[in-house]
Enzyme design. Structure first.
Site, PDB file in Angstrom:
ATOM      1  N   GLY A   1       1.135  -5.407   1.192  1.00  0.00           N
ATOM      2  CA  GLY A   1       0.192  -5.455   0.145  1.00  0.00           C
ATOM      3  C   GLY A   1       0.739  -6.129  -1.192  1.00  0.00           C
TER       4      GLY A   1
ATOM      5  N   LEU B   1       0.865  -1.165   0.112  1.00  0.00           N
ATOM      6  CA  LEU B   1       0.088   0.001   0.087  1.00  0.00           C
ATOM      7  C   LEU B   1       0.747   1.237   0.063  1.00  0.00           C
ATOM      8  CD1 LEU B   1      -2.669  -1.032   2.489  1.00  0.00           C
ATOM      9  CD2 LEU B   1      -2.629  -1.605   0.161  1.00  0.00           C
TER      10      LEU B   1
ATOM     11  N   ASN C   1       4.577  -7.728   6.636  1.00  0.00           N
ATOM     12  CA  ASN C   1       5.144  -7.186   7.637  1.00  0.00           C
ATOM     13  C   ASN C   1       4.596  -5.893   8.126  1.00  0.00           C
ATOM     14  OD1 ASN C   1       5.319  -5.494   5.356  1.00  0.00           O
ATOM     15  ND2 ASN C   1       7.406  -4.900   5.803  1.00  0.00           N
ATOM     16  N   GLU C   2       3.357  -5.818   8.102  1.00  0.00           N
ATOM     17  CA  GLU C   2       2.473  -4.677   8.653  1.00  0.00           C
ATOM     18  C   GLU C   2       2.730  -4.226   9.841  1.00  0.00           C
ATOM     19  OE1 GLU C   2       1.198  -6.838   6.651  1.00  0.00           O
ATOM     20  OE2 GLU C   2       0.201  -5.779   5.043  1.00  0.00           O
TER      21      GLU C   2
END
Lengths: 288, 288, 288
Positions: free
Chosen positions: C140, C95, C162-163
């Site tokens: 994303g 994102l 890996n957010e």
């Protein structure tokens, strides 16, 4: 192989012993398509599918299998079931394609309901169940194998839900059965691509638990069964039931819908054409 | 091992340092059955189960564990928990069988509710949780281990949900806990057969993440914890909660039913007989 | 790389041939951010993400991807999709953080809805979908890869959700997407710790199906596609749909709630601070 021929097999005679053959005789009066040898000492029934040439599952054969399961479930002396084939090349070739090609709706409906019953009966069996997969095991044959608690397979054969290769779809409970064995990802790959796996490939993803030579497959199944029967039956059964019931209840809830879905799908022109094409190919191969 | 004995252990003293022993003293005033060492610098609490001889889980011990979890959850300085045993042979022997043998219904009910609370509290803990499994870990011991986010086990011990071997059933949330770690198929096999796995077997199916020697198990757990605490707490917690809540909500919704089910099952004559037989065997072994 | 530059690439010209470049020209009139090459002979579309520098997903780019998917889904000649990047270092960076930093609520809402659409469209695509992951694939980017039916990755890159490392949370459908590929346990570990895995680590847990050198990645994807397209489309599609619909329906049912949840979370002061801090770091790195 007829029952008579079966009795003549020296290895089998030695293995079964005289009293088992008696039991086998009495239990198989209703059907020679399903050969049952229940050992009264161990409580283990060896069930041989015996519909030549390749144990394909038609309505009558499925009914026989179902009746056998019912009988064994009602026999308090029976604790374990080893499912195998009297044919040492083919475990079970899956659904009899002739039930699906140019079918009568009534019989097609009955056929599918009986298959649902076999699945629920075997998948949720109170018995410890081991598949001794002693030959090829495509489609419905793979389904029967994945219903069991443990799978031992003879090397150099193939197994898989290959429905899509024939232009048909594995129903959700076929898929659930395989997913319980190899997990979602391998099931997705195998079912979409209709993979027929070698014994080694099947072993690698856990679709079979052991790979053995043909001579030892039944003995290995008996050995494995011993370890399952060390557990008190009611504890094993309740533990099993707790894990299997969600999938059984899922089919129960959608049973009629599933029958309707199957009948509608199979009677489509495009599917009938695909099946016709497939049967034509089989005939050509047979002539060669 | 008493708290006093514990303090005398040179390795532990060195490891804890003076200030931690202070914290440990103050936090353990309520119970010497659960030894807590919260490092104020790292926010990591080492929690030692300390109910000799084998950390079997009775009502009071479970309450102590639960109170410890509540305290740590309410302590904003605490970010991680390492669960281990003061006994270097047994991590936790599981449920105290004496709670289940010839029980009073009120206490049996309370016992089970407290176990449910411990499970929900540990499985859904806001802390990063690591089990340093420094000894055998059957049944309820395995349950505690599978509640944690990560498992490091000392070699040459055994672990598993072996309930069926004693003629009892692992409740669905025990099964769900294991399934979250090793998947459906391995859980089904392990629970039906009541498998006690060696550390190597457990490692192979992923029931433990690392196998180590006894000297390094706590240090390895501390090292692993560092990597978990690099992630911002709220992001880790929300991600964890998202994945754990379905199973917690499942037990919450069936909580009373589960208690009733357990009480009914345990007080059955057949189960009481199985437990009596098991206890008799334990006593005979103890005399030898 | 511009469309013009792309056309100049000799390897690509050779690979595409003249007529495909025509198709590509006409299909990309709306957007040069998504390069589509549909081979009329095979029915396979190679879709290159082409938003320099790193294919980060902003609202317009997501809309372009979605429009491309819609077009291909409506084109009866199209049977398979290979998703790749025009950038040979980055498959997709995830994102676009600028959509989340100091956002306008309307645009933020639209951004999230469009991402939901892309996910539903790609995850449930009627096409056989293969990700040719020819560069890094965080967050994303990993989501897009896990939407596909098969993943081939070039060695020496990294992939993962890996957010949490950025202080944000992978939404449940990101998590479901990964869980369908690597199972619950590996997803739990990877998502909580925000793991960026090397190609080898990803291969070991099954997050990618094949690891290859950069020169052959597209050819390998084309080869793999051949085996998927051997299956009659309707059989493959119905089998796929049967397995994917539960997760799609889950998002559909919670769609608005998920948007609201995202908007509320992202606009929190603490999250905005974390993002600001992250952007500041990126800028510092860029200056070096």
């Amino acid at each position: 192989m007829s029952l008579k021929q079966l009795f003549r097999q020296p290895m089998l005679r030695a293995m079964l012993g005289r009293q088992h053959i008696q039991a086998l005789r009495s239990m198989t009066t209703q059907s020679d398509k399903v050969l049952v040898d229940l050992d009264p000492k161990t409580g283990v029934a060896v069930v041989q599918m015996n519909r030549p040439p390749v144990n394909s599952l038609n309505l009558e054969f499925l009914s026989d299998i179902n009746n056998t399961l019912d009988k064994l479930h009602n026999d308090k002396s029976c604790r374990g079931l080893i499912l195998t084939s009297s044919n040492n090349k083919v475990f079970c070739a899956g659904l009899d394609i002739m039930e699906m090609y140019q079918p009568q709706t009534d019989r097609l409906t009955e056929f599918w309901k009986t298959l649902q019953n076999v699945w629920m009966n075997l998948y949720g069996s109170r018995l410890a169940t081991i598949a001794a997969i002693n030959g090829h095991s495509p489609a419905g044959g793979c389904l029967l194998a994945t219903c069991c608690d443990y799978r031992i397979m003879v090397q150099n054969f193939t197994i898989g839900l290959n429905e899509t290769q024939l232009g048909i779809i594995p129903p959700f409970w076929f898929v659930d059965s395989m997913e319980g064995v190899v997990g979602y990802r391998q099931t997705e790959l195998a079912c979409q691509k209709g993979l027929m796996m070698t014994t080694d490939q099947a072993s690698k993803i856990g679709l079979v638990d052991e790979v053995v030579t043909p001579e030892v497959v039944l003995q290995k199944a008996q050995n494995e069964m011993v370890s399952w029967l060390k557990i008190p039956d009611y504890a094993r059964q309740l533990t099993k039931s707790q894990m299997k019931m969600p999938n059984i209840n899922k089919l129960r809830a959608r049973r009629d819908e599933d029958v309707q879905h199957f009948v509608n799908f199979i009677t489509k022109d495009s599917v009938q054409q695909a099946l016709g094409f497939y049967i034509e190919n089989l005939k050509k191969k047979a002539k060669k």
